[in-house]
Scaffold this active site. Sequence first.
Site, PDB file in Angstrom:
ATOM      1  N   ARG A 193     -43.892  74.651  73.897  1.00 18.95           N
ATOM      2  CA  ARG A 193     -44.312  73.918  72.682  1.00 18.95           C
ATOM      3  C   ARG A 193     -45.203  74.743  71.763  1.00 18.95           C
ATOM      4  O   ARG A 193     -45.989  74.222  70.988  1.00 18.95           O
ATOM      5  CB  ARG A 193     -45.015  72.611  73.034  1.00 18.95           C
TER       6      ARG A 193
ATOM      7  N   LYS B 166     -41.687  81.073  58.084  1.00 16.98           N
ATOM      8  CA  LYS B 166     -40.346  80.498  58.248  1.00 16.98           C
ATOM      9  C   LYS B 166     -39.685  81.218  59.412  1.00 16.98           C
ATOM     10  O   LYS B 166     -39.559  82.445  59.404  1.00 16.98           O
ATOM     11  CB  LYS B 166     -39.504  80.708  56.993  1.00 16.98           C
TER      12      LYS B 166
ATOM     13  N   GLU C 225     -35.629  92.255  47.259  1.00 19.98           N
ATOM     14  CA  GLU C 225     -36.688  91.244  47.421  1.00 19.98           C
ATOM     15  C   GLU C 225     -37.936  91.657  46.615  1.00 19.98           C
ATOM     16  O   GLU C 225     -38.630  90.816  46.059  1.00 19.98           O
ATOM     17  CB  GLU C 225     -37.056  91.063  48.902  1.00 19.98           C
TER      18      GLU C 225
ATOM     19  N   LYS D  98     -46.625  86.544  47.831  1.00 18.59           N
ATOM     20  CA  LYS D  98     -46.076  85.570  48.788  1.00 18.59           C
ATOM     21  C   LYS D  98     -47.199  84.756  49.427  1.00 18.59           C
ATOM     22  O   LYS D  98     -47.073  83.541  49.618  1.00 18.59           O
ATOM     23  CB  LYS D  98     -45.213  86.259  49.845  1.00 18.59           C
TER      24      LYS D  98
ATOM     25  N   GLU E 208     -42.657  74.350  51.722  1.00 21.22           N
ATOM     26  CA  GLU E 208     -41.648  74.295  50.668  1.00 21.22           C
ATOM     27  C   GLU E 208     -41.362  72.882  50.178  1.00 21.22           C
ATOM     28  O   GLU E 208     -40.225  72.438  50.119  1.00 21.22           O
ATOM     29  CB  GLU E 208     -40.345  74.986  51.119  1.00 21.22           C
TER      30      GLU E 208
ATOM     31  N   ARG F  93     -42.943  76.762  46.659  1.00 23.86           N
ATOM     32  CA  ARG F  93     -42.389  77.840  47.504  1.00 23.86           C
ATOM     33  C   ARG F  93     -40.911  78.095  47.227  1.00 23.86           C
ATOM     34  O   ARG F  93     -40.402  79.188  47.487  1.00 23.86           O
ATOM     35  CB  ARG F  93     -42.636  77.513  48.988  1.00 23.86           C
TER      36      ARG F  93
ATOM     37  N   ASN G 214     -36.798  81.474  46.521  1.00 24.97           N
ATOM     38  CA  ASN G 214     -35.358  81.450  46.788  1.00 24.97           C
ATOM     39  C   ASN G 214     -34.542  81.895  45.585  1.00 24.97           C
ATOM     40  O   ASN G 214     -33.318  81.715  45.561  1.00 24.97           O
ATOM     41  CB  ASN G 214     -34.918  80.041  47.206  1.00 24.97           C
TER      42      ASN G 214
ATOM     43  N   HIS H  35     -31.025  83.192  45.981  1.00 23.53           N
ATOM     44  CA  HIS H  35     -30.598  82.979  47.369  1.00 23.53           C
ATOM     45  C   HIS H  35     -29.471  81.954  47.508  1.00 23.53           C
ATOM     46  O   HIS H  35     -28.775  81.948  48.521  1.00 23.53           O
ATOM     47  CB  HIS H  35     -31.786  82.561  48.247  1.00 23.53           C
TER      48      HIS H  35
ATOM     49  N   HIS I 150     -26.974  83.640  49.833  1.00 20.10           N
ATOM     50  CA  HIS I 150     -26.725  83.173  51.200  1.00 20.10           C
ATOM     51  C   HIS I 150     -25.254  82.801  51.387  1.00 20.10           C
ATOM     52  O   HIS I 150     -24.657  83.086  52.430  1.00 20.10           O
ATOM     53  CB  HIS I 150     -27.592  81.945  51.513  1.00 20.10           C
TER      54      HIS I 150
ATOM     55  N   HIS J  47     -28.469  91.634  53.484  1.00 16.32           N
ATOM     56  CA  HIS J  47     -29.137  90.478  52.865  1.00 16.32           C
ATOM     57  C   HIS J  47     -29.570  90.792  51.422  1.00 16.32           C
ATOM     58  O   HIS J  47     -29.252  90.061  50.485  1.00 16.32           O
ATOM     59  CB  HIS J  47     -30.344  90.092  53.725  1.00 16.32           C
TER      60      HIS J  47
HETATM   61  P1  NAD Z   1     -32.393  93.170  60.252  1.00 14.52           P
HETATM   62  O1  NAD Z   1     -33.529  92.596  60.963  1.00 14.52           O
HETATM   63  O2  NAD Z   1     -31.027  92.897  60.761  1.00 14.52           O
HETATM   64  O3  NAD Z   1     -32.589  94.745  60.170  1.00 14.52           O
HETATM   65  C1  NAD Z   1     -31.585  95.522  59.551  1.00 14.52           C
HETATM   66  C2  NAD Z   1     -31.094  96.648  60.485  1.00 14.52           C
HETATM   67  O4  NAD Z   1     -32.076  97.670  60.498  1.00 14.52           O
HETATM   68  C3  NAD Z   1     -30.898  96.228  61.928  1.00 14.52           C
HETATM   69  O5  NAD Z   1     -29.779  96.909  62.424  1.00 14.52           O
HETATM   70  C4  NAD Z   1     -32.151  96.753  62.625  1.00 14.52           C
HETATM   71  O6  NAD Z   1     -31.915  97.067  63.972  1.00 14.52           O
HETATM   72  C5  NAD Z   1     -32.427  97.992  61.836  1.00 14.52           C
HETATM   73  N1  NAD Z   1     -33.835  98.382  61.762  1.00 14.52           N
HETATM   74  C6  NAD Z   1     -34.914  97.600  61.572  1.00 14.52           C
HETATM   75  N2  NAD Z   1     -36.000  98.345  61.423  1.00 14.52           N
HETATM   76  C7  NAD Z   1     -35.626  99.627  61.558  1.00 14.52           C
HETATM   77  C8  NAD Z   1     -36.311 100.868  61.477  1.00 14.52           C
HETATM   78  N3  NAD Z   1     -37.597 100.935  61.190  1.00 14.52           N
HETATM   79  N4  NAD Z   1     -35.597 101.984  61.687  1.00 14.52           N
HETATM   80  C9  NAD Z   1     -34.258 101.943  61.933  1.00 14.52           C
HETATM   81  N5  NAD Z   1     -33.557 100.826  61.975  1.00 14.52           N
HETATM   82  C10 NAD Z   1     -34.236  99.671  61.785  1.00 14.52           C
HETATM   83  O7  NAD Z   1     -32.373  92.743  58.711  1.00 14.52           O
HETATM   84  P2  NAD Z   1     -33.518  92.504  57.613  1.00 14.52           P
HETATM   85  O8  NAD Z   1     -32.900  92.860  56.328  1.00 14.52           O
HETATM   86  O9  NAD Z   1     -34.810  93.091  57.992  1.00 14.52           O
HETATM   87  O10 NAD Z   1     -33.723  90.928  57.661  1.00 14.52           O
HETATM   88  C11 NAD Z   1     -32.681  90.044  57.345  1.00 14.52           C
HETATM   89  C12 NAD Z   1     -32.938  88.745  58.026  1.00 14.52           C
HETATM   90  O11 NAD Z   1     -34.213  88.247  57.581  1.00 14.52           O
HETATM   91  C13 NAD Z   1     -31.939  87.679  57.698  1.00 14.52           C
HETATM   92  O12 NAD Z   1     -31.614  86.979  58.869  1.00 14.52           O
HETATM   93  C14 NAD Z   1     -32.668  86.764  56.738  1.00 14.52           C
HETATM   94  O13 NAD Z   1     -32.224  85.434  56.799  1.00 14.52           O
HETATM   95  C15 NAD Z   1     -34.067  86.890  57.229  1.00 14.52           C
HETATM   96  N6  NAD Z   1     -35.080  86.588  56.223  1.00 14.52           N
HETATM   97  C16 NAD Z   1     -36.030  85.672  56.555  1.00 14.52           C
HETATM   98  C17 NAD Z   1     -37.032  85.374  55.653  1.00 14.52           C
HETATM   99  C18 NAD Z   1     -38.126  84.426  56.050  1.00 14.52           C
HETATM  100  O14 NAD Z   1     -38.911  84.014  55.186  1.00 14.52           O
HETATM  101  N7  NAD Z   1     -38.256  84.087  57.302  1.00 14.52           N
HETATM  102  C19 NAD Z   1     -37.055  85.991  54.395  1.00 14.52           C
HETATM  103  C20 NAD Z   1     -36.073  86.926  54.091  1.00 14.52           C
HETATM  104  C21 NAD Z   1     -35.086  87.215  55.021  1.00 14.52           C
HETATM  105  N1  GLY Z   2     -38.078  83.846  51.970  1.00 13.08           N
HETATM  106  C1  GLY Z   2     -38.330  82.581  51.398  1.00 13.08           C
HETATM  107  C2  GLY Z   2     -39.550  81.928  51.913  1.00 13.08           C
HETATM  108  O1  GLY Z   2     -40.253  82.466  52.727  1.00 13.08           O
HETATM  109  O2  GLY Z   2     -39.852  80.836  51.515  1.00 13.08           O
END
Ligand code: NAD
Ligand code: GLY
Length: 379
Positions: free
Chosen positions: A121, A143, A185, A227, A237, A241, A245, A248, A252, A265
């Site tokens: 939890r 998030k 971003e 942010k 949100e 917030r 997006n 997005h 998405h 992404h």
């Molecule tokens: P990711 O986490 O898949 O990383 C991209 C690739 O880079 C992966 O293959 C990873 O293994 C590799 N990688 C990561 N760091 C590395 C490094 N330092 N050196 C070498 N390789 C490395 O993708 P991302 O673009 O970081 O994140 C995308 C995800 O984040 C999506 O699922 C998206 O929905 C989510 N996201 C969430 C929020 C939120 O607010 N929570 C905001 C934006 C995106």
């Molecule tokens: N990436 C969108 C949010 O954090 O609200």
Amino acid sequence: MRQVHVALGSRSYDILVSRWLLPELGSHCRRLGFGRRCALLTDSRVGPLHGRVALRSLRQAGFDPVLVSVPAGERAKSIRHLADCYDQLAVHRLERKSFLVALGGGVVGDLAGFVAASYLRGIPFVQVPTTLVAQVDSSVGGKTGVNLAAGKNLVGAFWQPRLVLCDLETLKTLPDREYRSGLAEVIKYGIICDPTLFRRIEQRMPAILQMDSLELAWVVARCCTIKAEIVSQDETESGLRAILNFGHTVGHALEAITRYGRYLHGEAIAIGQMIAARISQQLLGLPPADVERMERLFKSANLPVTIQFSKDQLQRLCAAMKLDKKVAGGQIQFVLAERLGRVRFGQSVPWSLLITILNAPSGLRDAPRCRRVAPTCLR
Ligand code: NAD
Ligand code: GLY
């Protein structure tokens, strides 16, 4: 070192931005008063590159870490891998006072955050983002979640980290395409609320592309500050917030219909932002000069700005948008820009205009101009 505070009452935390923070992970965690047992959750690419430094730092600070690894890529954000993570934490007897460290990009951060939110939890967690997307966006704001076959991020929770360590040095191992994807971003923050940031990126793109450390530290800290301010005002949100997006809704959907295999992404979000800009031009009178500046800036980061949809793709894109969490009462809600640095959320867009713009990706100047609609929400 730059320090950004996320003010959320008892859930407040700091974001530290600097080079060489990973070797100090353990000492930063020690100040937070966690129990000895912890798990380092990472992926199959980041683990071999940065896992050893992280584990050593935790051990030197007196912690007893176990390594939990998931496959690299979006597929790790699934119920299956979530269940594997729970099993590993249980096998290694992590308790309520134990903590989790997310070492990786947004995928690892979102997955680890949801594991932390739900295991026993809720246990504390620390974000160590290693992609630019994760440093400027996903590691901040709480998030967390996983995807379902029906869509992205459909299961999750708001669960704030106790600390975010943005070690700029870890970005050096990131593939160039992933790094540029993160710039989508960064540019987004300029568009939604900071024209000065936008101008600075325009002027200093070459230094940013070369990962000049002073420039990068400034950019990452500025994005995190924006942010943090938005999240402090609207953690879950319920309003403001939503401006994060921008781009997005289409982005998405584009990721979903291409099965997360064609666009990164940030690339999908760059295309989504340009489509939102063109809708904004039609509905809110966003000046064409601003639209052109946006397009130039995305292109200077070598990001895609247009896509030619087939009839079938267009149908699937629209179906995917209807599944988006931002749908309210069957109406798709967009974030639209009035001008660079000022946006409105909760904007209903007529389907006919959306289809016209999706069919004429770069030709907004040619698209028929719509009557302006009254804003449903004003920032
Ligand atoms: P990711 O986490 O898949 O990383 C991209 C690739 O880079 C992966 O293959 C990873 O293994 C590799 N990688 C990561 N760091 C590395 C490094 N330092 N050196 C070498 N390789 C490395 O993708 P991302 O673009 O970081 O994140 C995308 C995800 O984040 C999506 O699922 C998206 O929905 C989510 N996201 C969430 C929020 C939120 O607010 N929570 C905001 C934006 C995106
Ligand atoms: N990436 C969108 C949010 O954090 O609200």
